[in-house]
Design a protein around this motif. Sequence first.
Motif, PDB file in Angstrom:
ATOM      1  N   GLY A   1       0.828  -1.201   0.000  1.00 25.58           N
ATOM      2  CA  GLY A   1       0.000   0.000   0.000  1.00 25.58           C
ATOM      3  C   GLY A   1       0.862   1.250   0.000  1.00 25.58           C
ATOM      4  O   GLY A   1       2.097   1.174   0.027  1.00 25.58           O
ATOM      5  N   SER A   2       0.214   2.404  -0.024  1.00 27.30           N
ATOM      6  CA  SER A   2       0.923   3.680  -0.039  1.00 27.30           C
ATOM      7  C   SER A   2       1.940   3.748   1.103  1.00 27.30           C
ATOM      8  O   SER A   2       1.611   3.463   2.255  1.00 27.30           O
ATOM      9  N   ASP A   3       3.156   4.131   0.774  1.00 29.63           N
ATOM     10  CA  ASP A   3       4.190   4.187   1.815  1.00 29.63           C
ATOM     11  C   ASP A   3       3.839   5.194   2.901  1.00 29.63           C
ATOM     12  O   ASP A   3       4.017   4.925   4.098  1.00 29.63           O
ATOM     13  N   VAL A   4       3.309   6.355   2.506  1.00 30.13           N
ATOM     14  CA  VAL A   4       2.973   7.359   3.513  1.00 30.13           C
ATOM     15  C   VAL A   4       1.750   6.941   4.323  1.00 30.13           C
ATOM     16  O   VAL A   4       1.655   7.210   5.528  1.00 30.13           O
ATOM     17  N   GLY A   5       0.809   6.270   3.679  1.00 29.61           N
ATOM     18  CA  GLY A   5      -0.369   5.785   4.392  1.00 29.61           C
ATOM     19  C   GLY A   5      -0.009   4.720   5.407  1.00 29.61           C
ATOM     20  O   GLY A   5      -0.522   4.713   6.534  1.00 29.61           O
ATOM     21  N   GLN A   6       0.882   3.816   5.012  1.00 25.91           N
ATOM     22  CA  GLN A   6       1.321   2.770   5.931  1.00 25.91           C
ATOM     23  C   GLN A   6       2.028   3.353   7.143  1.00 25.91           C
ATOM     24  O   GLN A   6       1.765   2.956   8.280  1.00 25.91           O
ATOM     25  N   GLN A   7       2.942   4.291   6.892  1.00 25.15           N
ATOM     26  CA  GLN A   7       3.694   4.866   8.002  1.00 25.15           C
ATOM     27  C   GLN A   7       2.786   5.622   8.946  1.00 25.15           C
ATOM     28  O   GLN A   7       2.938   5.555  10.174  1.00 25.15           O
ATOM     29  N   ASP A   8       1.825   6.360   8.389  1.00 22.35           N
ATOM     30  CA  ASP A   8       0.868   7.087   9.222  1.00 22.35           C
ATOM     31  C   ASP A   8       0.072   6.114  10.082  1.00 22.35           C
ATOM     32  O   ASP A   8      -0.145   6.361  11.276  1.00 22.35           O
TER      33      ASP A   8
END
Length: 279
Positions: free
Chosen positions: A200-207
């Motif tokens: 999934g989206s890297d920024v979404g995962q990290q968030d």
Amino acid sequence: MKKGRLLGKLTALAAVSLVFLTACQNQGASEEDLAATDSSADQETEVLRFGITGGYPPINYHDEDTEELVGYEVDMAKELVKDLDGDVEAEFVEMSFGSILESLNSDRINVAMHSLSETPERAEQYDFTVPYFDKVWGIIVAEDSDIQTLDDLDGKRAAQSVSTSSGQEAEELGGELVPIDDVDEAVKLITEDRADFYLGSDVGQQDYLDKQPEPLPVRVLDETVQDVPASLVVPKGSDELREALNESIIENTEDGTLAEIYDEYLDMDKSIEDFDEDE
């Protein structure tokens, strides 16, 4: 050119008539009040309806404290409509991800904006703007997983939404899809050993991982996968709307407006660097 051109022909937009008093029951009302009431009848605000899910931080979601709809795409849409001719407001229509593109066909929405990438299949049915967001896929696996590289994903179980480009990408990497509805379900399946990875989206995962009250027994691979950048999607043949949005996206990218929005939510700039090949 800061003002985008809709040429006065946003025929797909729903006009929202301002509510005003048609009669004054108070016999003591002044002529000035009545004149102000009459003049409001001529005012109209056009609405550009954006289809989103409202449940995917940091893209678009409801603030836990205020319930206000926020996210970098929400802020972006509000900036983009400022450039369109006339008095145009962004309205957000929340629905399941699988319904967003279909809603363009029924005129329920005017624009689909949920981090959508252009694919040959989608391009046959819809029109895409220039990109506004540089997308990269990250991969979540169990903390004790033997998966270390992208090559290790071949033959593994991928917890993915089957109707998404991330699901298609997981299949191309050799994954066998295990259907899910959201990232919570994906991570749950991974921690319970019912799936091996989630792309999934890297920024979404990290968030998502940063907001957990306790660290989860998962990790993110060092390797990432470059995705097709995200664009807005409009009904086929919406040339004037698409061109007006293109102008606004390019202007808000080049003047740093989108970079500021991304930095607020992501602490990084995910805006597009070069439009030469995309215009």
